[in-house]
Design a protein around this motif. Structure first.
Motif, short mmCIF file in Angstrom:
data_model
loop_
_atom_site.label_atom_id
_atom_site.label_comp_id
_atom_site.label_asym_id
_atom_site.label_seq_id
_atom_site.Cartn_x
_atom_site.Cartn_y
_atom_site.Cartn_z
N SER A 142 0.82 -1.21 0.00
CA SER A 142 0.00 0.00 0.00
C SER A 142 0.86 1.25 0.00
N LEU A 143 0.38 2.26 -0.70
CA LEU A 143 1.02 3.57 -0.70
C LEU A 143 -0.09 4.59 -0.45
N HIS A 144 0.06 5.34 0.63
CA HIS A 144 -0.92 6.34 1.06
C HIS A 144 -0.31 7.70 0.74
N LEU A 145 -0.89 8.43 -0.20
CA LEU A 145 -0.34 9.69 -0.68
C LEU A 145 -1.22 10.83 -0.19
N GLU A 146 -0.60 11.82 0.45
CA GLU A 146 -1.33 12.99 0.96
C GLU A 146 -0.72 14.25 0.38
N GLN A 147 -1.57 15.13 -0.11
CA GLN A 147 -1.12 16.45 -0.57
C GLN A 147 -2.20 17.44 -0.17
N GLY A 148 -1.87 18.26 0.82
CA GLY A 148 -2.87 19.19 1.34
C GLY A 148 -4.01 18.40 1.95
N ASN A 149 -5.23 18.67 1.49
CA ASN A 149 -6.40 17.94 1.97
C ASN A 149 -6.73 16.72 1.12
N ASN A 150 -5.98 16.50 0.05
CA ASN A 150 -6.23 15.36 -0.82
C ASN A 150 -5.50 14.11 -0.32
#
Length: 145
Positions: free
Chosen positions: A128-136
């Motif tokens: 799994s790869l959990h990607l966060e950018q700002g609120n996304n």
């Protein structure tokens, strides 16, 4: 004259039949090659150039490892992810829609590796790869192509 034509046709027929070879006969030491080509396509049927690969090279006596994977987002989009480990730094490069984001490794804890740059964070644990950018937030799973 008729007899010579019949004899000539018979000789010609025998020659054609005896010269015909099947694919199993002939020189057995020649290896057969498979000329088929494997194409990977995405959900739209377009040819996908992303594949899974790994390589290790040595630069100035230092080992550099690169491992490429294809991940799939929950919306079905395919994403290429390249993990690079060299003595100076470890990074992850995430490519989607012809845009690449490269994030340096910041920490590893509890089997989870965290890569971070500015407002973007990638957390990798298992497949799994959990990607966060700002609120996304985007969840990605490694595919088995």
């Amino acid at each position: 004259m008729k007899k010579s034509i019949i004899v000539l046709n018979a000789i010609l027929a025998i020659t054609v039949i005896s010269c015909k070879k099947s694919s199993e006969s002939g020189n057995k030491s020649i290896l057969k090659t498979d000329s088929s080509e494997t194409l990977i396509t995405d959900t739209n049927g377009k040819v996908d150039s992303m594949t899974e690969s790994s390589s290790t090279i040595e630069v100035n006596g230092k080992r550099v490892e690169k491992t490429d994977f294809v991940y799939k987002a929950t919306d079905g989009a395919l994403v290429k992810v390249v993990f690079k480990n060299d003595p100076n730094e470890s990074t992850v490069a995430i490519t989607s829609n012809k845009k690449t984001f490269t994030l340096p490794k910041t920490e590893t804890k509890d089997g989870e590796t965290i890569y971070k740059k500015e407002d973007m964070t990638a957390r990798v644990k298992g497949d799994s790869l959990h990607l966060e950018q700002g609120n996304n937030v985007i969840e990605l799973k490694r595919t088995k192509i």
